[in-house]
Design a protein around this motif. Structure first.
Motif, PDB file in Angstrom:
ATOM      1  N   ASP A  49       0.874  -1.173   0.000  1.00  0.00           N
ATOM      2  CA  ASP A  49       0.000   0.000   0.000  1.00  0.00           C
ATOM      3  C   ASP A  49       0.908   1.219   0.000  1.00  0.00           C
ATOM      4  N   ARG A  67       1.960  -6.067   3.399  1.00  0.00           N
ATOM      5  CA  ARG A  67       0.923  -6.820   4.118  1.00  0.00           C
ATOM      6  C   ARG A  67       1.525  -8.103   4.664  1.00  0.00           C
ATOM      7  N   ASP A  79      -3.354  -9.876  10.961  1.00  0.00           N
ATOM      8  CA  ASP A  79      -3.128  -9.056   9.783  1.00  0.00           C
ATOM      9  C   ASP A  79      -2.382  -7.764  10.196  1.00  0.00           C
ATOM     10  N   ALA A 108      -6.186   3.481   6.221  1.00  0.00           N
ATOM     11  CA  ALA A 108      -6.480   2.520   5.142  1.00  0.00           C
ATOM     12  C   ALA A 108      -6.233   1.099   5.622  1.00  0.00           C
ATOM     13  N   ALA A 109      -5.135   0.904   6.380  1.00  0.00           N
ATOM     14  CA  ALA A 109      -4.818  -0.443   6.877  1.00  0.00           C
ATOM     15  C   ALA A 109      -5.904  -0.915   7.847  1.00  0.00           C
ATOM     16  N   ARG A 110      -6.328  -0.027   8.736  1.00  0.00           N
ATOM     17  CA  ARG A 110      -7.388  -0.372   9.687  1.00  0.00           C
ATOM     18  C   ARG A 110      -8.678  -0.675   8.920  1.00  0.00           C
ATOM     19  N   GLY A 111      -8.925   0.132   7.891  1.00  0.00           N
ATOM     20  CA  GLY A 111     -10.138  -0.046   7.084  1.00  0.00           C
ATOM     21  C   GLY A 111     -10.184  -1.391   6.380  1.00  0.00           C
ATOM     22  N   ARG A 112      -9.016  -1.915   5.994  1.00  0.00           N
ATOM     23  CA  ARG A 112      -9.038  -3.219   5.310  1.00  0.00           C
ATOM     24  C   ARG A 112      -8.919  -4.373   6.299  1.00  0.00           C
ATOM     25  N   GLY A 113      -8.927  -4.068   7.597  1.00  0.00           N
ATOM     26  CA  GLY A 113      -9.008  -5.133   8.597  1.00  0.00           C
ATOM     27  C   GLY A 113      -7.711  -5.478   9.300  1.00  0.00           C
TER      28      GLY A 113
END
Ligand SMILES: CC(C)(COP(=O)(O)OP(=O)(O)OC[C@H]1O[C@@H](n2cnc3c(N)ncnc32)[C@H](O)[C@@H]1OP(=O)(O)O)[C@@H](O)C(=O)NCCC(=O)NCCS
Length: 407
Positions: A49, A67, A79, A108-113
């Protein structure tokens, strides 16, 4: 904070990767990649990312994340955003660019889990303000085989040197099968190519040795290179080695791999950038002073989703429980109180026993930094006597957390 209005912070487009890489290289004091190097470097860009800052068509800053997953106490793999390639051109520092890019990246990282973010810091003063804490140290190590004496406790079996064409097929799956330390990361293929390049390409005297147990199956490996180290007079030159990775399915296998290293003819000194702080070989050799360790802040961790992170690890048996209150200025959804006991952790409405900053809780999370140290440093406030001691029993982790992956 004064910042030129013309700077645009946004996700990087694939056709911009090389220009952005050049900006990072400049910020980190590396030369730009050559045309020959670029295809290999580009691989790492495609699987990350990336957020960059642009002014008048020029990239002036970047923050990125690979990731990964992180092994946490109890065996869950969370994750993880592996924060990397952080840099701002010297002409644009201290205007808030990293602050803006980091917020976007972590959101963004938190948003994708992703539950965690993890990084390796160039300087220890940069990342605490973003909620990162030192969750596990590593030791940089120098070992002098001639002084060390024999290694006790090594596993039976044999050590076999892999052929260069076997290395990429054998090592990555072996690592996935045997990694057991809390704090170790999954490694994507592009990262393996970096770790094993020397052993595959044979531009150096670089080797991978695997240990095979009695049944003949590999249960550990060590990747290393060897070279003559310069001296005032050529006749005084001595062999030295660098170890990149030394991982066994258990301590006895790691000792067998160390024994292999310490018995190699001509090598007078081994250097290792990252070893666990409780490396068993130190006390397995006759002379512990032949193993010189310098601890450093290897693993900076930030909890992105406190509830999920606390709920995903296990805790040691303890008498009682603690309620930890945390405040997260970046992600208010993390704010609240969490009861932690041997059976697990959960959000509660209770009054807190401990009040922690997000960087303090993140530092304590893997069990590598004690609540006592954090409280003594003023990073955690104890509201009930005895709570620090209970928290330290619950969060304790041995063997010590360790990553071993530099990125
Ligand atoms: C580290 C770096 C990316 C910071 O970027 P930046 O855009 O200047 O950071 P910001 O302006 O958002 O700084 C935010 C705050 O952190 C402080 N800060 C940032 N980097 C710092 C550093 N290296 N040393 C001390 N303080 C620092 C700033 O002073 C500022 O404090 P304030 O909020 O009290 O004013 C930049 O200095 C850089 O590229 N350094 C060289 C490369 C490097 O070390 N990269 C990190 C690799 S892990």
């Amino acid at each position: 904070m004064l910042r030129a209005v013309t700077v645009d912070v946004r996700p990087t487009r694939p056709e911009e990767f090389r220009a952005v890489h050049e900006t990072i290289a400049a910020a980190l004091m590396f030369p730009p990649p050559t045309d020959a190097e670029w295809p290999t470097r580009e691989e790492g860009w495609r699987s990350s990312d990336t957020i960059s800052a642009w002014e008048g068509g020029r990239c002036v800053g970047h923050a990125g994340a690979f990731r990964f997953d992180t092994l946490v106490p109890g065996g869950a793999r969370l994750d993880t955003a592996g924060v990397t390639r952080i840099g701002v051109l010297p002409s644009h520092t201290r205007r808030g660019l990293l602050t803006e890019m980091m917020r976007e990246l972590l959101a963004a990282a938190r948003g994708r889990g992703a539950s965690l973010a993890s990084l390796r810091a160039s300087e220890a003063v940069i990342y605490r303000r973003f909620g990162f804490g030192v969750a596990a140290e590593a030791a940089g190590v120098v070992v002098r085989p001639r002084e060390a004496g024999p290694v006790a406790g090594a596993a039976p079996g044999r050590v076999r040197l892999l052929r260069a064409d076997e290395v990429m097929d054998v090592v990555p799956p072996l690592y996935d099968r045997i990694r057991r330390r809390v704090g170790t990361l999954s490694r994507p293929e592009f990262l393996w190519r970096g770790v094993l390049r020397d052993a595959v390409e044979q531009q150096k005297a670089a080797f991978v040795a695997v240990h095979e147990g009695r049944a003949g199956d590999p249960d550990g490996y060590v990747a290393y290179d060897l070279a003559w180290r310069p001296a005032a007079h050529p006749i005084r030159e001595r062999g030295g080695g660098n170890v990149y990775d030394l991982i066994g399915a258990d301590d006895a296998v790691e000792l067998a791999l160390w024994r292999h290293l310490l018995e190699i003819d001509l090598v007078h000194e081994w250097s290792v950038r990252e070893r666990p702080v409780d490396d068993p070989v130190r006390f397995a050799v006759a002379n512990a002073r032949a193993y010189e360790a310098t601890p450093w802040d290897e693993q900076w961790v930030r909890l992105l989703d406190v509830e999920r992170a606390l709920g995903s690890r296990t805790y040691a048996p303890a008498h009682g429980r603690v309620v930890v209150e945390v405040h997260d200025p970046v992600f208010p959804a993390n704010d609240g109180a969490f009861a932690v006991e041997a059976a697990g952790a959960a959000r509660v409405e209770d009054e807190p026993d401990l009040v922690a900053t997000i960087d303090g809780l993140s530092a304590a999370y893997l069990g590598g930094t004690s609540w006592r140290e954090l409280a003594a440093a003023g990073r955690v406030e104890a509201r009930r006597s005895g709570a620090i001691e209970v928290a330290d029993v619950l969060f304790a982790q041995r063997p010590a957390p360790f990553s071993g992956t530099f990125f």
